[in-house]
Design a protein around this motif. Sequence first.
Motif, short mmCIF file in Angstrom:
data_model
loop_
_atom_site.label_atom_id
_atom_site.label_comp_id
_atom_site.label_asym_id
_atom_site.label_seq_id
_atom_site.Cartn_x
_atom_site.Cartn_y
_atom_site.Cartn_z
N GLN A 88 0.62 -1.31 0.15
CA GLN A 88 0.07 -0.04 -0.22
C GLN A 88 0.90 1.21 0.00
OE1 GLN A 88 -2.39 1.39 3.41
NE2 GLN A 88 -4.21 0.73 2.24
N MET A 89 1.85 1.15 0.95
CA MET A 89 2.92 2.34 0.73
C MET A 89 3.41 2.64 -0.62
SD MET A 89 6.32 2.93 2.94
CE MET A 89 7.08 1.92 1.67
N TYR A 90 3.94 1.45 -1.34
CA TYR A 90 4.48 1.61 -2.59
C TYR A 90 3.68 2.16 -3.49
CZ TYR A 90 6.31 0.16 -6.92
OH TYR A 90 6.74 0.17 -8.13
N PHE A 91 2.16 1.83 -3.66
CA PHE A 91 1.37 2.33 -4.49
C PHE A 91 1.10 3.74 -4.49
CE2 PHE A 91 1.39 -2.34 -5.94
CZ PHE A 91 1.62 -2.15 -7.43
N SER A 92 0.95 3.83 -3.04
CA SER A 92 0.27 5.49 -2.82
C SER A 92 1.36 6.11 -3.15
CB SER A 92 -0.15 5.38 -1.37
OG SER A 92 1.05 5.03 -0.31
N THR A 93 2.45 5.81 -2.84
CA THR A 93 3.74 6.89 -2.98
C THR A 93 3.83 6.89 -4.52
OG1 THR A 93 5.04 6.27 -1.14
CG2 THR A 93 6.18 7.45 -3.00
N LEU A 94 3.73 5.78 -5.15
CA LEU A 94 3.81 5.89 -6.60
C LEU A 94 2.83 6.96 -7.47
CD1 LEU A 94 4.44 2.90 -8.93
CD2 LEU A 94 2.78 4.68 -9.67
N PHE A 95 1.59 6.69 -7.08
CA PHE A 95 0.37 7.37 -7.71
C PHE A 95 0.30 8.75 -6.98
CE2 PHE A 95 -1.52 3.12 -8.29
CZ PHE A 95 -1.29 3.24 -9.79
N GLY A 96 0.98 8.91 -5.99
CA GLY A 96 1.05 10.45 -5.30
C GLY A 96 1.96 11.17 -6.21
N GLY A 97 3.23 10.46 -6.39
CA GLY A 97 4.34 11.27 -7.13
C GLY A 97 3.73 11.43 -8.55
N TRP A 98 3.21 10.43 -9.41
CA TRP A 98 2.80 10.58 -10.47
C TRP A 98 1.84 11.84 -10.60
CZ3 TRP A 98 0.51 5.83 -13.80
CH2 TRP A 98 0.61 6.13 -15.04
N ASP A 99 0.94 11.89 -9.72
CA ASP A 99 -0.09 12.92 -9.74
C ASP A 99 0.60 14.39 -9.69
OD1 ASP A 99 -2.18 14.57 -9.42
OD2 ASP A 99 -3.35 13.07 -8.31
N ASN A 100 1.54 14.51 -8.80
CA ASN A 100 2.09 15.58 -8.91
C ASN A 100 3.06 16.07 -10.06
OD1 ASN A 100 3.69 17.94 -7.52
ND2 ASN A 100 5.56 16.60 -7.08
N LEU A 101 3.91 15.09 -10.73
CA LEU A 101 4.41 15.31 -11.88
C LEU A 101 3.64 15.52 -13.08
CD1 LEU A 101 7.26 12.28 -11.78
CD2 LEU A 101 7.53 14.64 -11.68
N LEU A 102 2.40 14.88 -13.09
CA LEU A 102 1.39 15.02 -14.18
C LEU A 102 0.86 16.65 -14.21
CD1 LEU A 102 -0.89 12.05 -14.51
CD2 LEU A 102 0.30 13.15 -16.31
N LEU A 103 0.79 17.31 -12.85
CA LEU A 103 0.41 18.58 -12.67
C LEU A 103 1.51 19.54 -13.37
CD1 LEU A 103 -1.21 18.62 -8.98
CD2 LEU A 103 -2.39 18.68 -11.25
N ALA A 104 2.90 19.10 -13.37
CA ALA A 104 3.86 19.92 -13.88
C ALA A 104 3.71 19.77 -15.38
CB ALA A 104 5.16 19.45 -13.35
N VAL A 105 3.44 18.55 -15.71
CA VAL A 105 3.35 18.58 -17.22
C VAL A 105 2.39 19.37 -18.01
CG1 VAL A 105 2.93 16.57 -19.06
CG2 VAL A 105 4.68 16.11 -17.24
N MET A 106 1.28 19.29 -17.16
CA MET A 106 -0.05 20.17 -17.64
C MET A 106 0.35 21.48 -17.61
SD MET A 106 -2.87 17.86 -15.79
CE MET A 106 -4.48 18.33 -16.37
N ALA A 107 1.18 21.98 -16.62
CA ALA A 107 1.39 23.32 -16.62
C ALA A 107 2.13 23.80 -17.70
CB ALA A 107 2.12 23.66 -15.19
N TYR A 108 3.37 22.79 -18.11
CA TYR A 108 3.97 22.95 -19.21
C TYR A 108 3.03 23.17 -20.71
CZ TYR A 108 7.45 22.12 -23.01
OH TYR A 108 8.28 21.98 -24.02
N ASP A 109 2.11 22.25 -20.78
CA ASP A 109 1.24 22.19 -21.75
C ASP A 109 0.51 23.65 -21.98
OD1 ASP A 109 -0.57 20.75 -23.76
OD2 ASP A 109 -2.05 21.62 -22.15
N ARG A 110 0.08 24.03 -20.61
CA ARG A 110 -0.57 25.42 -20.73
C ARG A 110 0.14 26.45 -21.02
NH1 ARG A 110 -4.74 25.32 -22.34
NH2 ARG A 110 -3.61 23.47 -23.49
N PHE A 111 1.54 26.38 -20.77
CA PHE A 111 2.52 27.48 -21.17
C PHE A 111 2.81 27.58 -22.53
CE2 PHE A 111 7.05 27.66 -22.27
CZ PHE A 111 7.34 29.06 -22.23
N LEU A 112 2.77 26.36 -23.19
CA LEU A 112 3.11 26.29 -24.65
C LEU A 112 1.72 26.84 -25.35
CD1 LEU A 112 4.84 22.80 -25.07
CD2 LEU A 112 5.74 25.17 -25.40
#
Length: 321
Positions: free
Chosen positions: A100-124
Amino acid sequence: MGPGNDTRFSDFLLLGLSNEPELQPLIFGLFLSMYLITVFGNLLLILAVSSDSHLHTPMYFFLSNLSFVDICFTSITIPKMLVNIHTKSNVITYADCITQMYFSTLFGGWDNLLLAVMAYDRFLAICRPLHYMVIMSPRLCGLLMLVSWTLSVFNSLLQSLMVLRLSYTDLEIPHFFCDLNQMVRLACPDTFLTDIVLYFSTGLLAGGPLAGILYSYSKIASCICRISSAQGKYKAFSTCASHLSVVSLFYSSVLGVYLISAATHSSHSSAVASLMYSVVTPMLNPFIYSLRNKDINGALKRVYRIIGIKWTTVPEVKKCP
């Protein structure tokens, strides 16, 4: 494994949000409702994007992936909590806790990185509109998803391996799921190396995306200020308003968890505060992105019509001669 670590064969106790018996039915009903809203809301968003060819753009591609990650994130934590309340047992095995700790860390981190990718998309989209579709090609979109997923997997794997080295004497986790920070806090005092790795990876995978988001929005603000017409400014801002709302909600809740934890040293207060980013934010994301978004609303109406037709259409039964 550290010397004397027998927690491989032990069970942990998830203390949850409250030990009061009279509150358990209320907590069960509340979290079941929130979980169902999260799953169905994000599934509808994914169906709307996938069923409408007009929404097959980089922005909605990343949005549908964010919805998928939100479903996975909540599905790692909430069902186990509901089962514990229903069975009146707070036990979770060591293997299940690490998983549970492994997957919660995985999806929490992926959520965080996706928000950054989406910010880059809006910038472009706002600052480089003429080159947007050329830069944000399907190949680059897929590559950004692959890189963000790979970083999340390696970070989660590293954190889990560091936790596996730790020894435990206190097996009561004052949380509703096996949170990484709580697992490190409960360990015996020899956690120096684990703390170093935790702080370094958190700074890299949380601070890095946050810096990228702040940089992207500083450029976006600069571009919007250079637009002469008020209508043009409003149109440009409206394209990133939903994402900005989700980013603000996510990072303010994460920051609140760490500030409350540092100020009060109360694990229970930290667990309650963590509800914001682990449960409330994934539940609100579909509503935030569909609010005043004509494209999403139109696609959702078409999905509702399709579902309604399938449920209301009854096949004609042929009578035997």
